[in-house]
Design an enzyme around this catalytic site. Sequence first.
Site, short mmCIF file in Angstrom:
data_model
loop_
_atom_site.label_atom_id
_atom_site.label_comp_id
_atom_site.label_asym_id
_atom_site.label_seq_id
_atom_site.Cartn_x
_atom_site.Cartn_y
_atom_site.Cartn_z
CD GLN A 150 -75.50 -32.43 89.63
OE1 GLN A 150 -74.80 -33.17 89.00
NE2 GLN A 150 -75.65 -32.89 90.94
CG HIS A 171 -70.12 -34.01 89.90
ND1 HIS A 171 -69.93 -35.26 90.33
CD2 HIS A 171 -71.59 -34.12 90.17
CE1 HIS A 171 -71.00 -36.17 90.58
NE2 HIS A 171 -71.86 -35.17 90.48
CD GLU A 197 -75.82 -35.47 83.86
OE1 GLU A 197 -75.37 -36.73 84.25
OE2 GLU A 197 -75.21 -34.52 83.90
CG HIS A 198 -78.94 -34.26 86.74
ND1 HIS A 198 -77.68 -34.08 86.63
CD2 HIS A 198 -79.19 -35.56 87.10
CE1 HIS A 198 -77.16 -35.15 86.85
NE2 HIS A 198 -77.96 -35.96 87.22
CG ASP A 202 -76.32 -37.68 91.63
OD1 ASP A 202 -76.71 -38.15 90.53
OD2 ASP A 202 -75.74 -36.99 92.04
CD GLU A 251 -86.09 -52.95 47.59
OE1 GLU A 251 -85.35 -53.79 47.83
OE2 GLU A 251 -86.86 -52.20 48.23
CG HIS A 260 -83.52 -60.28 47.80
ND1 HIS A 260 -82.26 -60.06 47.34
CD2 HIS A 260 -83.71 -59.75 48.90
CE1 HIS A 260 -81.70 -59.55 48.30
NE2 HIS A 260 -82.25 -59.41 49.21
#
Length: 424
Positions: free
Chosen positions: A251, A254, A319-320, A353, A407, A412
Amino acid sequence: MKITKLAKGISLKRPLEGGNEEQLNVVRQVLSEVKKQGDAALRFYTEKWDGYAPESLRVTEKEIAEAVNALDQQLYSDLAEAAENIRLYHEQQIRTGYHMELGDGSWLGQRVTALDAVGLYVPGGTAAYPSSVLMNVIPAQVAGVQRIVITSPANQSGKLPAGVLVAAHLLGINEIYKVGGAQAIAALAYGTETIAPVDKITGPGNIFVALAKREVFGEVAIDMIAGPSEIAVLADDTAYADEIAADLLSQAEHDVLACAILVTTSEQLAKKVAEEVDKQLKTLPRQEVARASIEKFGAIYVADTLADAVEAINTLAPEHLEILTENAEVIAEQVRHAGGIFIGRYSSEPVGDYFAGTNHVLPTNSTARFASGLSVDDFVKKSSIVYYSGKTWEENAPKIARLARMEGLEGHARAVESRGWEKE
Protein backbone atom coordinates in the site's frame (compact mmCIF):
# COMPACT_ATOMS: atom_id res chain seq x y z
CA MET A 1 9.43 2.26 10.91
CA LYS A 2 8.91 3.81 14.32
CA ILE A 3 7.73 1.43 17.06
CA THR A 4 5.41 2.95 19.67
CA LYS A 5 3.72 1.55 22.74
CA LEU A 6 -0.03 1.63 22.17
CA ALA A 7 -1.80 3.79 24.73
CA LYS A 8 -5.42 3.04 25.48
CA GLY A 9 -7.75 5.33 23.61
CA ILE A 10 -5.03 6.45 21.21
CA SER A 11 -6.27 7.77 17.88
CA LEU A 12 -4.51 6.29 14.88
CA LYS A 13 -6.12 8.71 12.47
CA ARG A 14 -3.84 10.62 10.17
CA PRO A 15 -4.51 14.22 9.07
CA LEU A 16 -7.17 14.52 6.41
CA GLU A 17 -5.92 15.49 2.98
CA GLY A 18 -8.67 17.94 2.06
CA GLY A 19 -6.84 20.23 -0.34
CA ASN A 20 -6.15 23.93 0.12
CA GLU A 21 -7.80 27.14 -1.02
CA GLU A 22 -5.53 27.52 -4.03
CA GLN A 23 -6.36 24.03 -5.28
CA LEU A 24 -10.06 24.60 -4.72
CA ASN A 25 -9.96 27.86 -6.68
CA VAL A 26 -8.27 26.09 -9.59
CA VAL A 27 -10.94 23.39 -9.56
CA ARG A 28 -13.78 25.90 -9.47
CA GLN A 29 -12.29 27.79 -12.42
CA VAL A 30 -11.96 24.58 -14.44
CA LEU A 31 -15.52 23.54 -13.67
CA SER A 32 -16.84 26.94 -14.67
CA GLU A 33 -14.92 27.08 -17.95
CA VAL A 34 -15.87 23.55 -19.01
CA LYS A 35 -19.50 24.33 -18.22
CA LYS A 36 -19.35 27.44 -20.41
CA GLN A 37 -16.94 26.40 -23.18
CA GLY A 38 -17.38 22.64 -23.41
CA ASP A 39 -14.90 20.78 -25.61
CA ALA A 40 -12.71 23.86 -26.11
CA ALA A 41 -12.00 23.99 -22.38
CA LEU A 42 -11.33 20.25 -22.29
CA ARG A 43 -8.75 20.59 -25.06
CA PHE A 44 -7.15 23.63 -23.43
CA TYR A 45 -6.66 21.95 -20.05
CA THR A 46 -5.61 18.64 -21.58
CA GLU A 47 -2.81 20.37 -23.46
CA LYS A 48 -1.87 22.51 -20.44
CA TRP A 49 -1.68 19.72 -17.88
CA ASP A 50 -1.32 16.45 -19.77
CA GLY A 51 1.04 17.71 -22.45
CA TYR A 52 -0.77 16.87 -25.66
CA ALA A 53 -3.38 18.48 -27.88
CA PRO A 54 -6.09 15.92 -28.66
CA GLU A 55 -7.51 15.84 -32.17
CA SER A 56 -10.29 13.60 -30.95
CA LEU A 57 -11.36 13.27 -27.33
CA ARG A 58 -12.89 9.85 -27.81
CA VAL A 59 -10.84 6.67 -28.02
CA THR A 60 -11.32 4.99 -31.39
CA GLU A 61 -12.16 1.36 -32.08
CA LYS A 62 -8.75 1.10 -33.77
CA GLU A 63 -6.98 2.18 -30.57
CA ILE A 64 -8.92 -0.41 -28.56
CA ALA A 65 -8.09 -3.15 -31.08
CA GLU A 66 -4.40 -2.22 -31.01
CA ALA A 67 -4.40 -2.44 -27.21
CA VAL A 68 -6.05 -5.86 -27.26
CA ASN A 69 -3.51 -7.14 -29.80
CA ALA A 70 -0.60 -5.69 -27.84
CA LEU A 71 -1.48 -7.21 -24.48
CA ASP A 72 0.09 -10.51 -23.46
CA GLN A 73 -2.46 -13.31 -23.85
CA GLN A 74 -1.86 -14.64 -20.35
CA LEU A 75 -2.60 -11.21 -18.93
CA TYR A 76 -5.73 -11.04 -21.06
CA SER A 77 -6.83 -14.38 -19.62
CA ASP A 78 -6.05 -13.25 -16.07
CA LEU A 79 -8.10 -10.07 -16.52
CA ALA A 80 -11.00 -12.08 -17.92
CA GLU A 81 -10.94 -14.50 -14.97
CA ALA A 82 -10.75 -11.62 -12.48
CA ALA A 83 -13.72 -10.00 -14.20
CA GLU A 84 -15.74 -13.19 -13.86
CA ASN A 85 -14.90 -13.45 -10.14
CA ILE A 86 -15.94 -9.84 -9.59
CA ARG A 87 -19.19 -10.36 -11.49
CA LEU A 88 -20.11 -13.49 -9.53
CA TYR A 89 -19.50 -11.73 -6.21
CA HIS A 90 -21.53 -8.65 -7.13
CA GLU A 91 -24.44 -10.65 -8.52
CA GLN A 92 -25.15 -11.68 -4.92
CA GLN A 93 -25.92 -8.01 -4.16
CA ILE A 94 -28.84 -7.60 -6.56
CA ARG A 95 -31.96 -6.15 -4.93
CA THR A 96 -35.42 -6.75 -6.37
CA GLY A 97 -37.63 -4.49 -4.24
CA TYR A 98 -40.71 -5.77 -2.43
CA HIS A 99 -44.52 -5.71 -2.32
CA MET A 100 -46.54 -5.58 0.93
CA GLU A 101 -50.24 -6.43 0.89
CA LEU A 102 -52.24 -4.37 3.42
CA GLY A 103 -55.65 -5.91 2.83
CA ASP A 104 -58.71 -4.51 0.99
CA GLY A 105 -56.55 -4.33 -2.14
CA SER A 106 -54.17 -1.75 -0.68
CA TRP A 107 -50.46 -2.28 -0.89
CA LEU A 108 -47.04 -0.69 -0.36
CA GLY A 109 -43.89 -1.44 -2.24
CA GLN A 110 -40.40 -0.49 -3.24
CA ARG A 111 -39.11 -0.44 -6.81
CA VAL A 112 -35.37 -0.71 -7.47
CA THR A 113 -34.29 0.96 -10.71
CA ALA A 114 -30.83 1.20 -12.26
CA LEU A 115 -29.35 4.61 -12.96
CA ASP A 116 -29.48 5.62 -16.63
CA ALA A 117 -25.85 6.70 -17.06
CA VAL A 118 -22.68 6.65 -14.96
CA GLY A 119 -19.17 7.95 -15.54
CA LEU A 120 -16.06 6.16 -14.33
CA TYR A 121 -12.87 8.13 -13.75
CA VAL A 122 -9.73 6.00 -14.16
CA PRO A 123 -6.61 7.73 -12.79
CA GLY A 124 -3.41 7.99 -14.81
CA GLY A 125 -0.10 9.41 -13.70
CA THR A 126 2.41 7.06 -12.07
CA ALA A 127 0.55 3.77 -12.67
CA ALA A 128 -2.11 2.14 -14.86
CA TYR A 129 -5.31 0.83 -13.30
CA PRO A 130 -7.22 -1.73 -15.38
CA SER A 131 -8.44 -3.16 -12.07
CA SER A 132 -10.28 0.13 -11.41
CA VAL A 133 -12.16 -0.40 -14.66
CA LEU A 134 -13.32 -3.84 -13.55
CA MET A 135 -14.24 -2.74 -10.03
CA ASN A 136 -16.35 0.22 -11.15
CA VAL A 137 -17.92 -1.05 -14.36
CA ILE A 138 -18.98 -4.53 -13.27
CA PRO A 139 -21.26 -3.56 -10.36
CA ALA A 140 -22.84 -0.93 -12.61
CA GLN A 141 -23.50 -3.56 -15.26
CA VAL A 142 -24.88 -6.00 -12.71
CA ALA A 143 -27.21 -3.23 -11.50
CA GLY A 144 -28.47 -2.75 -15.06
CA VAL A 145 -26.95 0.62 -15.97
CA GLN A 146 -27.30 1.06 -19.73
CA ARG A 147 -24.71 3.78 -20.44
CA ILE A 148 -21.27 3.56 -18.85
CA VAL A 149 -18.62 6.12 -19.78
CA ILE A 150 -14.90 6.04 -18.97
CA THR A 151 -12.62 9.08 -18.79
CA SER A 152 -8.90 8.86 -18.16
CA PRO A 153 -5.86 11.07 -18.79
CA ALA A 154 -3.66 9.96 -21.68
CA ASN A 155 0.11 10.26 -21.82
CA GLN A 156 1.94 12.91 -23.88
CA SER A 157 1.55 10.72 -26.96
CA GLY A 158 -2.20 10.72 -26.52
CA LYS A 159 -2.35 7.06 -25.50
CA LEU A 160 -4.18 5.34 -22.65
CA PRO A 161 -2.59 2.28 -21.00
CA ALA A 162 -3.30 -0.89 -22.97
CA GLY A 163 -4.55 -2.63 -19.83
CA VAL A 164 -7.22 0.02 -19.25
CA LEU A 165 -8.49 -0.28 -22.83
CA VAL A 166 -8.42 -4.08 -22.71
CA ALA A 167 -10.37 -4.16 -19.44
CA ALA A 168 -12.98 -1.88 -20.98
CA HIS A 169 -13.09 -4.06 -24.11
CA LEU A 170 -13.60 -7.20 -22.02
CA LEU A 171 -16.67 -5.58 -20.46
CA GLY A 172 -18.06 -4.25 -23.74
CA ILE A 173 -17.39 -0.59 -22.92
CA ASN A 174 -16.40 1.54 -25.90
CA GLU A 175 -17.38 5.07 -24.84
CA ILE A 176 -13.97 6.11 -23.54
CA TYR A 177 -12.55 9.65 -23.50
CA LYS A 178 -8.94 10.79 -23.20
CA VAL A 179 -9.69 13.44 -20.61
CA GLY A 180 -8.42 13.62 -17.04
CA GLY A 181 -8.37 15.87 -14.01
CA ALA A 182 -11.07 18.23 -12.82
CA GLN A 183 -12.00 18.92 -16.45
CA ALA A 184 -13.09 15.29 -16.89
CA ILE A 185 -15.33 15.52 -13.83
CA ALA A 186 -16.83 18.73 -15.21
CA ALA A 187 -17.54 17.09 -18.57
CA LEU A 188 -19.27 14.14 -16.91
CA ALA A 189 -21.34 16.40 -14.67
CA TYR A 190 -22.34 19.15 -17.11
CA GLY A 191 -21.80 17.60 -20.53
CA THR A 192 -20.03 19.09 -23.55
CA GLU A 193 -20.52 18.92 -27.32
CA THR A 194 -18.84 15.49 -27.32
CA ILE A 195 -19.55 14.05 -23.88
CA ALA A 196 -23.15 13.71 -22.73
CA PRO A 197 -23.65 14.19 -18.97
CA VAL A 198 -24.14 11.27 -16.58
CA ASP A 199 -26.13 10.76 -13.39
CA LYS A 200 -23.30 9.55 -11.17
CA ILE A 201 -19.50 9.72 -11.16
CA THR A 202 -17.34 7.03 -9.55
CA GLY A 203 -13.67 6.27 -9.38
CA PRO A 204 -10.59 7.60 -7.56
CA GLY A 205 -8.23 10.38 -8.60
CA ASN A 206 -5.81 13.01 -7.34
CA ILE A 207 -6.72 15.92 -5.08
CA PHE A 208 -8.07 17.96 -8.02
CA VAL A 209 -10.36 15.12 -9.05
CA ALA A 210 -11.52 14.64 -5.46
CA LEU A 211 -12.27 18.34 -5.03
CA ALA A 212 -14.08 18.46 -8.37
CA LYS A 213 -16.27 15.52 -7.37
CA ARG A 214 -17.13 17.29 -4.15
CA GLU A 215 -18.02 20.49 -6.02
CA VAL A 216 -20.36 18.83 -8.55
CA PHE A 217 -22.14 16.71 -5.95
CA GLY A 218 -25.80 17.64 -6.11
CA GLU A 219 -25.63 18.24 -9.85
CA VAL A 220 -24.78 14.54 -10.06
CA ALA A 221 -24.21 11.80 -7.51
CA ILE A 222 -20.73 10.60 -6.58
CA ASP A 223 -19.46 7.43 -4.94
CA MET A 224 -17.17 8.93 -2.29
CA ILE A 225 -14.28 11.32 -1.78
CA ALA A 226 -11.47 8.78 -1.81
CA GLY A 227 -8.24 9.64 -0.06
CA PRO A 228 -4.83 7.95 -0.38
CA SER A 229 -4.73 4.21 0.26
CA GLU A 230 -4.45 2.72 3.75
CA ILE A 231 -3.64 -0.64 5.26
CA ALA A 232 -3.67 -1.80 8.86
CA VAL A 233 -2.35 -5.20 9.88
CA LEU A 234 -3.46 -6.77 13.16
CA ALA A 235 -1.00 -9.50 14.13
CA ASP A 236 0.23 -11.64 17.00
CA ASP A 237 3.40 -13.70 17.38
CA THR A 238 2.12 -16.38 14.99
CA ALA A 239 2.53 -14.04 11.99
CA TYR A 240 5.56 -13.80 9.69
CA ALA A 241 7.49 -10.52 9.68
CA ASP A 242 8.54 -10.69 6.02
CA GLU A 243 4.95 -11.20 4.89
CA ILE A 244 3.67 -8.31 6.99
CA ALA A 245 6.40 -6.02 5.68
CA ALA A 246 5.50 -6.94 2.10
CA ASP A 247 1.84 -6.22 2.79
CA LEU A 248 2.58 -2.83 4.34
CA LEU A 249 4.72 -1.87 1.36
CA SER A 250 2.03 -3.02 -1.07
CA GLN A 251 0.00 0.00 0.00
CA ALA A 252 2.87 2.38 0.70
CA GLU A 253 3.96 2.12 -2.94
CA HIS A 254 0.62 3.59 -4.07
CA ASP A 255 1.26 7.16 -2.97
CA VAL A 256 3.56 9.26 -0.80
CA LEU A 257 0.41 10.01 1.24
CA ALA A 258 -0.53 6.34 1.68
CA CYS A 259 -0.73 4.98 5.22
CA ALA A 260 0.61 1.62 6.45
CA ILE A 261 0.19 0.59 10.09
CA LEU A 262 0.90 -2.56 12.10
CA VAL A 263 -0.80 -3.15 15.44
CA THR A 264 0.61 -6.16 17.26
CA THR A 265 0.80 -7.77 20.67
CA SER A 266 4.37 -8.95 20.01
CA GLU A 267 7.30 -6.57 20.56
CA GLN A 268 9.62 -9.10 18.94
CA LEU A 269 7.45 -9.20 15.80
CA ALA A 270 7.33 -5.39 15.74
CA LYS A 271 11.14 -5.19 15.63
CA LYS A 272 11.41 -7.85 12.93
CA VAL A 273 8.79 -6.12 10.76
CA ALA A 274 10.62 -2.78 11.06
CA GLU A 275 13.83 -4.49 9.92
CA GLU A 276 12.06 -6.26 7.06
CA VAL A 277 10.47 -3.04 5.80
CA ASP A 278 13.92 -1.41 5.58
CA LYS A 279 15.32 -4.46 3.86
CA GLN A 280 12.52 -4.84 1.30
CA LEU A 281 12.42 -1.14 0.49
CA LYS A 282 15.92 -1.39 -0.99
CA THR A 283 14.72 -3.59 -3.85
CA LEU A 284 11.23 -2.17 -4.40
CA PRO A 285 10.94 -0.50 -7.83
CA ARG A 286 8.74 2.26 -6.38
CA GLN A 287 10.91 2.61 -3.30
CA GLU A 288 11.04 6.41 -3.43
CA VAL A 289 7.24 6.65 -3.17
CA ALA A 290 6.97 3.86 -0.60
CA ARG A 291 9.77 5.24 1.57
CA ALA A 292 8.14 8.67 1.73
CA SER A 293 4.85 7.04 2.73
CA ILE A 294 6.44 4.87 5.42
CA GLU A 295 8.46 7.74 6.88
CA LYS A 296 5.52 10.12 7.09
CA PHE A 297 2.51 7.88 7.76
CA GLY A 298 3.90 4.43 8.58
CA ALA A 299 3.76 3.21 12.18
CA ILE A 300 4.04 0.13 14.35
CA TYR A 301 2.10 -0.02 17.61
CA VAL A 302 2.64 -2.63 20.32
CA ALA A 303 -0.46 -3.38 22.39
CA ASP A 304 -0.61 -5.05 25.81
CA THR A 305 -3.55 -7.24 24.86
CA LEU A 306 -5.32 -8.38 21.72
CA ALA A 307 -8.47 -6.63 22.96
CA ASP A 308 -6.55 -3.33 23.07
CA ALA A 309 -5.23 -3.99 19.58
CA VAL A 310 -8.71 -4.65 18.20
CA GLU A 311 -10.06 -1.47 19.79
CA ALA A 312 -7.21 0.50 18.23
CA ILE A 313 -8.18 -0.92 14.83
CA ASN A 314 -11.80 0.10 15.38
CA THR A 315 -10.60 3.61 16.22
CA LEU A 316 -8.55 3.74 13.02
CA ALA A 317 -11.37 2.32 10.84
CA PRO A 318 -8.90 1.51 8.06
CA GLU A 319 -9.62 1.09 4.37
CA HIS A 320 -7.96 -2.35 4.38
CA LEU A 321 -7.47 -4.57 7.41
CA GLU A 322 -5.47 -7.79 7.48
CA ILE A 323 -5.88 -10.09 10.47
CA LEU A 324 -2.87 -12.37 11.02
CA THR A 325 -3.53 -13.94 14.39
CA GLU A 326 -4.57 -17.21 15.93
CA ASN A 327 -8.32 -17.67 15.52
CA ALA A 328 -8.35 -14.86 12.97
CA GLU A 329 -11.96 -15.52 11.95
CA VAL A 330 -13.10 -15.09 15.55
CA ILE A 331 -11.12 -11.86 15.88
CA ALA A 332 -12.67 -10.59 12.66
CA GLU A 333 -16.11 -10.75 14.28
CA GLN A 334 -14.92 -8.16 16.81
CA VAL A 335 -14.00 -5.63 14.12
CA ARG A 336 -16.71 -2.99 13.75
CA HIS A 337 -15.02 -0.55 11.40
CA ALA A 338 -13.02 -1.50 8.30
CA GLY A 339 -13.61 -1.08 4.59
CA GLY A 340 -12.33 -4.53 3.63
CA ILE A 341 -11.26 -7.35 5.97
CA PHE A 342 -8.67 -9.92 4.91
CA ILE A 343 -8.51 -12.95 7.17
CA GLY A 344 -5.47 -15.18 7.46
CA ARG A 345 -2.07 -15.48 5.90
CA TYR A 346 -3.19 -16.34 2.38
CA SER A 347 -5.65 -13.47 2.07
CA SER A 348 -3.20 -10.62 1.57
CA GLU A 349 -4.74 -7.32 0.50
CA PRO A 350 -3.76 -7.57 -3.20
CA VAL A 351 -5.93 -10.70 -3.46
CA GLY A 352 -8.90 -8.39 -3.04
CA ASP A 353 -7.39 -5.64 -5.15
CA TYR A 354 -7.29 -7.80 -8.23
CA PHE A 355 -8.86 -11.20 -8.19
CA ALA A 356 -11.02 -12.54 -5.36
CA GLY A 357 -14.13 -10.68 -6.51
CA THR A 358 -14.72 -8.24 -3.67
CA ASN A 359 -14.60 -4.57 -4.60
CA HIS A 360 -11.42 -2.60 -3.97
CA VAL A 361 -13.12 0.81 -3.98
CA LEU A 362 -13.30 1.29 -0.22
CA PRO A 363 -13.80 4.13 2.28
CA THR A 364 -10.63 5.93 3.46
CA ASN A 365 -9.68 8.45 6.15
CA SER A 366 -11.60 6.55 8.86
CA THR A 367 -14.89 6.93 6.98
CA ALA A 368 -15.37 3.16 7.31
CA ARG A 369 -17.05 4.17 10.58
CA PHE A 370 -20.11 5.06 8.49
CA ALA A 371 -19.39 4.28 4.83
CA SER A 372 -19.21 1.12 2.71
CA GLY A 373 -17.24 -0.01 -0.29
CA LEU A 374 -18.57 0.32 -3.83
CA SER A 375 -21.35 -2.14 -4.64
CA VAL A 376 -24.37 -2.75 -6.85
CA ASP A 377 -26.35 -0.54 -4.45
CA ASP A 378 -24.35 2.46 -5.65
CA PHE A 379 -25.81 2.14 -9.13
CA VAL A 380 -29.50 1.87 -8.33
CA LYS A 381 -32.13 4.10 -6.79
CA LYS A 382 -35.20 3.07 -4.84
CA SER A 383 -38.73 4.41 -5.32
CA SER A 384 -41.42 3.90 -2.69
CA ILE A 385 -44.90 3.00 -3.97
CA VAL A 386 -48.27 3.54 -2.24
CA TYR A 387 -51.64 2.19 -3.40
CA TYR A 388 -54.59 2.82 -1.02
CA SER A 389 -58.03 1.40 -1.77
CA GLY A 390 -61.11 3.47 -0.95
CA LYS A 391 -61.79 1.41 2.15
CA THR A 392 -58.27 1.83 3.51
CA TRP A 393 -58.48 5.58 2.77
CA GLU A 394 -61.80 5.85 4.62
CA GLU A 395 -60.37 4.13 7.67
CA ASN A 396 -57.22 6.24 7.84
CA ALA A 397 -58.08 9.66 6.37
CA PRO A 398 -59.16 11.22 9.70
CA LYS A 399 -55.90 10.08 11.33
CA ILE A 400 -53.81 11.54 8.52
CA ALA A 401 -55.72 14.83 8.60
CA ARG A 402 -55.22 15.15 12.36
CA LEU A 403 -51.47 14.58 11.99
CA ALA A 404 -51.29 17.19 9.23
CA ARG A 405 -53.12 19.79 11.29
CA MET A 406 -50.84 19.07 14.26
CA GLU A 407 -48.00 20.28 12.01
CA GLY A 408 -50.00 23.32 10.89
CA LEU A 409 -50.40 22.07 7.32
CA GLU A 410 -54.09 22.57 6.57
CA GLY A 411 -53.57 21.98 2.86
CA HIS A 412 -52.28 18.51 3.56
CA ALA A 413 -55.36 17.74 5.67
CA ARG A 414 -57.73 19.02 3.00
CA ALA A 415 -55.95 17.03 0.29
CA VAL A 416 -56.79 13.85 2.17
CA GLU A 417 -60.35 14.90 3.10
CA SER A 418 -61.17 16.00 -0.46
CA ARG A 419 -61.59 12.35 -1.48
CA GLY A 420 -64.89 10.62 -0.90
CA TRP A 421 -67.05 7.67 -1.86
CA GLU A 422 -69.82 9.98 -3.07
CA LYS A 423 -67.67 11.02 -6.07
CA GLU A 424 -67.52 7.51 -7.45
